[in-house]
Write a protein that holds these residues in place. Sequence first.
Motif, PDB file in Angstrom:
ATOM      1  N   GLN A 429       0.820  -1.211   0.000  1.00 61.57           N
ATOM      2  CA  GLN A 429       0.000   0.000   0.000  1.00 61.57           C
ATOM      3  C   GLN A 429       0.857   1.265   0.000  1.00 61.57           C
ATOM      4  O   GLN A 429       0.472   2.289  -0.566  1.00 61.57           O
ATOM      5  N   GLN A 430       2.006   1.201   0.655  1.00 61.73           N
ATOM      6  CA  GLN A 430       2.886   2.362   0.733  1.00 61.73           C
ATOM      7  C   GLN A 430       4.319   1.915   0.462  1.00 61.73           C
ATOM      8  O   GLN A 430       4.702   0.798   0.806  1.00 61.73           O
ATOM      9  N   ILE A 431       5.075   2.805  -0.138  1.00 61.01           N
ATOM     10  CA  ILE A 431       6.499   2.560  -0.338  1.00 61.01           C
ATOM     11  C   ILE A 431       7.222   3.882  -0.136  1.00 61.01           C
ATOM     12  O   ILE A 431       6.807   4.923  -0.669  1.00 61.01           O
ATOM     13  N   SER A 432       8.253   3.854   0.699  1.00 62.26           N
ATOM     14  CA  SER A 432       8.955   5.091   1.038  1.00 62.26           C
ATOM     15  C   SER A 432      10.447   4.800   1.141  1.00 62.26           C
ATOM     16  O   SER A 432      10.881   3.639   1.188  1.00 62.26           O
ATOM     17  N   ARG A 433      11.195   5.884   1.197  1.00 62.74           N
ATOM     18  CA  ARG A 433      12.644   5.793   1.312  1.00 62.74           C
ATOM     19  C   ARG A 433      13.070   6.508   2.589  1.00 62.74           C
ATOM     20  O   ARG A 433      12.568   7.597   2.901  1.00 62.74           O
ATOM     21  N   SER A 434      13.996   5.890   3.288  1.00 64.82           N
ATOM     22  CA  SER A 434      14.459   6.473   4.542  1.00 64.82           C
ATOM     23  C   SER A 434      15.258   7.742   4.254  1.00 64.82           C
ATOM     24  O   SER A 434      16.190   7.729   3.436  1.00 64.82           O
ATOM     25  N   GLY A 435      14.867   8.835   4.930  1.00 63.72           N
ATOM     26  CA  GLY A 435      15.517  10.110   4.703  1.00 63.72           C
ATOM     27  C   GLY A 435      16.350  10.554   5.897  1.00 63.72           C
ATOM     28  O   GLY A 435      16.567   9.800   6.854  1.00 63.72           O
ATOM     29  N   PRO A 436      16.793  11.782   5.889  1.00 63.29           N
ATOM     30  CA  PRO A 436      17.579  12.294   7.023  1.00 63.29           C
ATOM     31  C   PRO A 436      16.738  12.351   8.287  1.00 63.29           C
ATOM     32  O   PRO A 436      15.530  12.572   8.258  1.00 63.29           O
ATOM     33  N   HIS A 440      10.538   9.268   6.705  1.00 62.69           N
ATOM     34  CA  HIS A 440      10.198   8.439   5.574  1.00 62.69           C
ATOM     35  C   HIS A 440       9.651   9.328   4.461  1.00 62.69           C
ATOM     36  O   HIS A 440       8.665  10.039   4.669  1.00 62.69           O
ATOM     37  N   VAL A 441      10.295   9.294   3.304  1.00 63.10           N
ATOM     38  CA  VAL A 441       9.902  10.121   2.158  1.00 63.10           C
ATOM     39  C   VAL A 441       9.149   9.237   1.167  1.00 63.10           C
ATOM     40  O   VAL A 441       9.645   8.169   0.773  1.00 63.10           O
ATOM     41  N   VAL A 442       7.943   9.665   0.791  1.00 61.05           N
ATOM     42  CA  VAL A 442       7.121   8.880  -0.134  1.00 61.05           C
ATOM     43  C   VAL A 442       7.842   8.762  -1.477  1.00 61.05           C
ATOM     44  O   VAL A 442       8.354   9.747  -2.020  1.00 61.05           O
ATOM     45  N   HIS A 471       3.739  -1.825   4.270  1.00 62.73           N
ATOM     46  CA  HIS A 471       4.499  -0.616   4.015  1.00 62.73           C
ATOM     47  C   HIS A 471       5.939  -1.042   3.788  1.00 62.73           C
ATOM     48  O   HIS A 471       6.593  -1.622   4.654  1.00 62.73           O
ATOM     49  N   CYS A 472       6.469  -0.736   2.570  1.00 64.75           N
ATOM     50  CA  CYS A 472       7.824  -1.121   2.208  1.00 64.75           C
ATOM     51  C   CYS A 472       8.733   0.084   2.395  1.00 64.75           C
ATOM     52  O   CYS A 472       8.438   1.176   1.867  1.00 64.75           O
ATOM     53  N   ILE A 473       9.813  -0.127   3.127  1.00 61.99           N
ATOM     54  CA  ILE A 473      10.755   0.959   3.418  1.00 61.99           C
ATOM     55  C   ILE A 473      12.105   0.605   2.798  1.00 61.99           C
ATOM     56  O   ILE A 473      12.625  -0.495   3.020  1.00 61.99           O
ATOM     57  N   LEU A 474      12.668   1.532   2.056  1.00 63.66           N
ATOM     58  CA  LEU A 474      14.003   1.368   1.465  1.00 63.66           C
ATOM     59  C   LEU A 474      14.986   2.172   2.282  1.00 63.66           C
ATOM     60  O   LEU A 474      14.843   3.390   2.462  1.00 63.66           O
ATOM     61  N   ARG A 475      16.033   1.491   2.782  1.00 63.77           N
ATOM     62  CA  ARG A 475      17.045   2.177   3.580  1.00 63.77           C
ATOM     63  C   ARG A 475      18.371   2.126   2.843  1.00 63.77           C
ATOM     64  O   ARG A 475      18.697   1.153   2.187  1.00 63.77           O
TER      65      ARG A 475
END
Length: 475
Positions: A429-436, A440-442, A471-475
């Motif tokens: 449903q959601q995918i974001s990238r880990s930010g500073p 979490h940035v969409v 929710h998928c998070i890319l780090r």
Amino acid sequence: MLFWHSQPDHYWPTPAEHYQNPTSSVYRDSLQLPFLKQEDQAQSTPVFPAFQCVLCAPSSPAVKIHEETLTYLNQGQSYEIRMLSNWKGIGDIPESRRFLKTVARVIFHDRRLQYSEKQQLESWQLSHPGDRILDIDVPLSVGVIDPLVNPSTLNTIEFLWDPSKRTSVFIQVNCISTEFTQKKNGGEKGAPFRIQLDTFRGDSEGSFTEHLYSASCQVKVFKPKGADRKLKTDREKVEKRSALDREKYQTPCETTIMTECTPWPEIDTSRSPSSTPGLNSQNNFKMTPERICASPVCASDSSTECAGEGLSPSASILDTQQWLARNRFSNYCRTFSNFTGADLLKMTRKDLTQICGVADGIRLTHALKARSVRPRLTLYITTESPVKKATADSDQSGLYQEVYLEEVSAAELTNKLADLLSVPANHIQQISRSGPRGIHVVLSDTMVRNMADESCFTATLQKLQNQDGYHCILR
């Protein structure tokens, strides 16, 4: 400017003006002897052929009596071919099906060039991209209906016409004779061509399969104004000869009457011309006026295999046939019917051009040695579950898998991640990238396009509360 349509009717010759009796002594009028009754003599009437084609270009005066006429043409100049008809069967055809189809083509006169005709035409096409060998000048033509210029046949045109009406087709030959000789010694040493017209009658189903008439003539094509200079040179050479020698040459005519010939044979890559096509012979050729495409489109556009992949040396005969079809070489499946991938890869570029012609041979050589196209963006991703993250050592790294992106969009990356994580794509449903600072940035299309090539990420799935999605998070 030439206003051909406004010419008065007396400029159009009657059939009797073109169908002249030969000047040979065999056809001379009988002598009127005084002791014979003239009324007992049979009155000979000229027999007109059913069809005749006249090329409105003067014949060369330097042709001997027992040789075929030779006509000189200028490159790119429009020349008229008059389609004359005295066909008696036209009255039996309904007016709706009265049209005839004529196929006009420029072919080689020399048998040596006929063996390599396909290669010669393809080589000419490579040096003249976008040009045609034979064209039709539609604005000048009269009585021509539905002219057809097939892009796959550079030396052929087709058109319909009504034999009960006045018909003239204007053609243009855009190649010159010296382009098909090994040594460029000028137009006099150039290869002679033949202009041939094949006429067919239509049936009740609208297909033109019944052959009626074929005619051809020998021509040489010069650069602009070159034909006029050559004609003048030949005339001067003949005039310098003695009166006895001049009798050995034909009397030049202002027009060239195309002689009747056998129809052009069926197009076949394995054809071996045992006799000169277009000249009178006892061979019966089968006519198939359908259009032939030199490079058919791949039969299956939905194939999951990449058409640009090179052929594997371990490919079997069946795999090789399928590879040829996928890469638009279906015409040569029969030629390479017993070839494996290793057999085909052993062939050199020279071998392939001799078998398939210059254009297809070079294309096949490049296809055999083709490499996979480099993707626009490559990412390396490893998966990590929350349990593994809590128990894993800090200095231990997981195994990464490559992800190739062609469209470079967020939707494409979502589908790739779903396959990698073994989760249905609609469940993410959601995918974001880990930010500073841990934010979490969409993920958006702009973010994907600005990712550095060969970047490394760790993908983590988190279950959404009160939902079946993740929710998928890319780090």
